[in-house]
Design an enzyme around this catalytic site. Structure first.
Site, PDB file in Angstrom:
ATOM      1  N   ARG A  17       3.493   0.455  11.840  1.00 50.71           N
ATOM      2  CA  ARG A  17       4.594   1.087  11.083  1.00 50.71           C
ATOM      3  C   ARG A  17       5.840   1.200  11.977  1.00 50.71           C
ATOM      4  O   ARG A  17       6.960   0.966  11.522  1.00 50.71           O
ATOM      5  CB  ARG A  17       4.195   2.467  10.604  1.00 50.71           C
ATOM      6  CG  ARG A  17       2.920   2.502   9.799  1.00 50.71           C
ATOM      7  CD  ARG A  17       3.124   2.908   8.350  1.00 50.71           C
ATOM      8  NE  ARG A  17       1.841   3.168   7.716  1.00 50.71           N
ATOM      9  CZ  ARG A  17       0.989   2.222   7.313  1.00 50.71           C
ATOM     10  NH1 ARG A  17       1.283   0.940   7.464  1.00 50.71           N
ATOM     11  NH2 ARG A  17      -0.172   2.551   6.754  1.00 50.71           N
ATOM     12  N   GLU A  47     -12.962   9.581   1.059  1.00 46.37           N
ATOM     13  CA  GLU A  47     -11.921   8.627   0.647  1.00 46.37           C
ATOM     14  C   GLU A  47     -12.489   7.221   0.465  1.00 46.37           C
ATOM     15  O   GLU A  47     -12.564   6.441   1.422  1.00 46.37           O
ATOM     16  CB  GLU A  47     -10.784   8.593   1.692  1.00 46.37           C
ATOM     17  CG  GLU A  47      -9.656   7.639   1.309  1.00 46.37           C
ATOM     18  CD  GLU A  47      -8.554   7.545   2.374  1.00 46.37           C
ATOM     19  OE1 GLU A  47      -8.774   8.002   3.508  1.00 46.37           O
ATOM     20  OE2 GLU A  47      -7.478   7.002   2.068  1.00 46.37           O
ATOM     21  N   LYS A  65     -10.550  11.726  -2.254  1.00 44.78           N
ATOM     22  CA  LYS A  65      -9.249  11.061  -2.048  1.00 44.78           C
ATOM     23  C   LYS A  65      -9.366   9.609  -2.515  1.00 44.78           C
ATOM     24  O   LYS A  65      -9.700   8.724  -1.731  1.00 44.78           O
ATOM     25  CB  LYS A  65      -8.848  11.150  -0.567  1.00 44.78           C
ATOM     26  CG  LYS A  65      -7.559  10.418  -0.242  1.00 44.78           C
ATOM     27  CD  LYS A  65      -6.987  10.808   1.106  1.00 44.78           C
ATOM     28  CE  LYS A  65      -5.817   9.914   1.464  1.00 44.78           C
ATOM     29  NZ  LYS A  65      -5.044  10.393   2.603  1.00 44.78           N
ATOM     30  N   SER A  81      -1.711   6.799  -1.461  1.00 45.09           N
ATOM     31  CA  SER A  81      -0.666   6.035  -2.155  1.00 45.09           C
ATOM     32  C   SER A  81      -0.924   4.538  -2.085  1.00 45.09           C
ATOM     33  O   SER A  81      -0.441   3.799  -2.958  1.00 45.09           O
ATOM     34  CB  SER A  81       0.730   6.387  -1.632  1.00 45.09           C
ATOM     35  OG  SER A  81       0.839   6.198  -0.254  1.00 45.09           O
ATOM     36  N   GLY A 116       0.113   1.858  -0.657  1.00 42.67           N
ATOM     37  CA  GLY A 116       1.106   0.781  -0.575  1.00 42.67           C
ATOM     38  C   GLY A 116       2.035   0.751  -1.781  1.00 42.67           C
ATOM     39  O   GLY A 116       2.896  -0.124  -1.888  1.00 42.67           O
ATOM     40  N   ARG A 139       2.049   6.726   3.517  1.00 45.81           N
ATOM     41  CA  ARG A 139       3.275   5.917   3.403  1.00 45.81           C
ATOM     42  C   ARG A 139       4.252   6.459   2.371  1.00 45.81           C
ATOM     43  O   ARG A 139       5.456   6.488   2.614  1.00 45.81           O
ATOM     44  CB  ARG A 139       2.898   4.461   3.070  1.00 45.81           C
ATOM     45  CG  ARG A 139       2.359   3.719   4.261  1.00 45.81           C
ATOM     46  CD  ARG A 139       1.634   2.463   3.852  1.00 45.81           C
ATOM     47  NE  ARG A 139       0.324   2.743   3.276  1.00 45.81           N
ATOM     48  CZ  ARG A 139      -0.532   1.814   2.854  1.00 45.81           C
ATOM     49  NH1 ARG A 139      -0.193   0.542   2.937  1.00 45.81           N
ATOM     50  NH2 ARG A 139      -1.703   2.147   2.366  1.00 45.81           N
TER      51      ARG A 139
END
Ligand code: 5MM
Length: 343
Positions: free
Chosen positions: A38, A182, A224, A266, A268, A299
């Protein structure tokens, strides 16, 4: 069945505090390779010190606790200090943000199953969690990755990953930490929204079966998941309401009402779309959802701030404002009150 050698009330309290009305979580648990990736996007030097400064920027954002209930940290951050010499954990607690930790050790190729992954980190997990709990971390997160492609995901990949998630959840509850579970069905690929629905349903059904068999107390976990979306390279166009409908339908089918909360990744999506999708779910289904529904974005909360910051001190305040704004938008969406251009 009660197998409990842990304080259930405490787990339930932590889970409910994380899911409190009007708030959601920030995932700031990027491993060093992901965080460096990132940073590289915005020309930021990829050093431990810059990663520390960036995490300091996040947790010291004024008023962040108005919209953020909890933050997921990475191991490196837990062992660093904020600019004023405090521990990150103390800083967050003072800001009203519950500190948690990424407990998995990342993914590797699943042997014998090309294109599929398995998450590592069960070895030594009990000791690591006990240490984390001693440091004041109240919850943990483990991410399993499922890819949609030609002939995948296989049942073997789903079974292996869901079994691992269940074992992780058991270690967490034993340590008195709420497991955030998740299972991420990736957006990568050309698949349709209905293929994503089918795979997400398979994954979640399998997951709750494994959690049941592992004797996990569902009142003391959080889920999640991904939203149900067409792949990024799909030509299919779905409206915001299509995504909200498919996602809620899938979750209602698979997630027991006993689970206190669901906090989306999220995955992407653009910052705006992630917010709009969450908002639409609340506008249309808010009254009939059996669990609290919020965000646990990385993100979709962080990227605008990272782009402004660029690793430079002079951009710090503007970056914090951008982060706070996304947190505010998602807080509104979590109540079905988001409007584009929210002041
Ligand atoms: C899917 O990733 C999680 C949510 O992030 P997004 O909202 O950006 O999809 C996130 O918590 C993730 O688990 C962490 O960023 C850690 O990822 P890595 O790849 O570093 O393990």
């Amino acid at each position: 069945m009660d197998n409990k050698n842990f304080n259930k009330e405490s787990l339930v309290n932590i889970a409910n505090s994380l899911m409190v009305a009007g708030k959601g979580l920030i995932a700031m648990d990027e491993s060093n390779p992901t965080c460096n990736k990132r940073f590289a996007q915005f020309g930021i030097p990829q050093t431990a010190e810059l990663r520390r400064q960036y995490r300091d920027l996040i947790v010291t954002t004024p008023d962040l606790g108005k919209y953020i209930s909890g933050a997921i940290l990475y191991d490196e951050t837990v062992r660093q200090r904020t600019n004023d010499g405090s521990s990150f954990i103390d800083k967050m607690v003072n800001a009203g943000i519950i500190p948690g930790i990424k407990a998995d050790m990342g993914t590797v190729d699943l042997a014998g199953f090309p294109g599929e992954k398995i998450t590592e980190g069960l070895d030594g997990l009990r000791d690591r969690l006990n240490e984390y709990a001693g440091l004041g971390l109240r919850f943990a997160k483990w991410r399993a990755v499922i890819t949609i492609g030609n002939g995948i995901p296989t049942d073997t990949c789903i079974a292996a990953n869901m079994q691992t998630l269940a074992q992780y959840a058991a270690f967490c509850q034993e340590a008195g930490m709420v497991p955030i579970v998740e299972p991420e069905v990736l957006m990568d690929g050309t698949h349709s929204i209905s293929q994503c629905f089918e795979v997400t349903e398979r994954v979640l059904t399998h997951l709750f079966n494994k959690l049941y068999k592992q004797r996990i107390d569902l009142e003391g976990i959080l889920l999640k998941p991904n939203m149900v979306l067409a792949g990024v390279d799909s030509t299919e166009k779905n409206s915001v309401m299509d995504v909200a409908d498919a996602t809620v339908k899938c979750l209602l089918r698979c997630v027991p009402a006993e689970v206190p909360g669901i906090a989306f990744l999220s995955g992407g999506q653009s910052t705006e779309l992630a917010t709009e999708h969450l908002n639409a779910m609340h506008v249309k289904y808010g009254q009939r959802l059996p669990w609290a529904l919020t965000f646990s974005f990385s993100r979709a909360l962080q990227l605008p701030a990272l782009e402004i910051w660029k690793g430079k001190d002079e951009n710090r305040l503007a970056a914090q404002q951008a982060l706070l704004y996304r947190a505010k938008c998602n807080s509104a969406a979590r109540m079905g009150e988001y409007k584009e251009g929210l002041a």
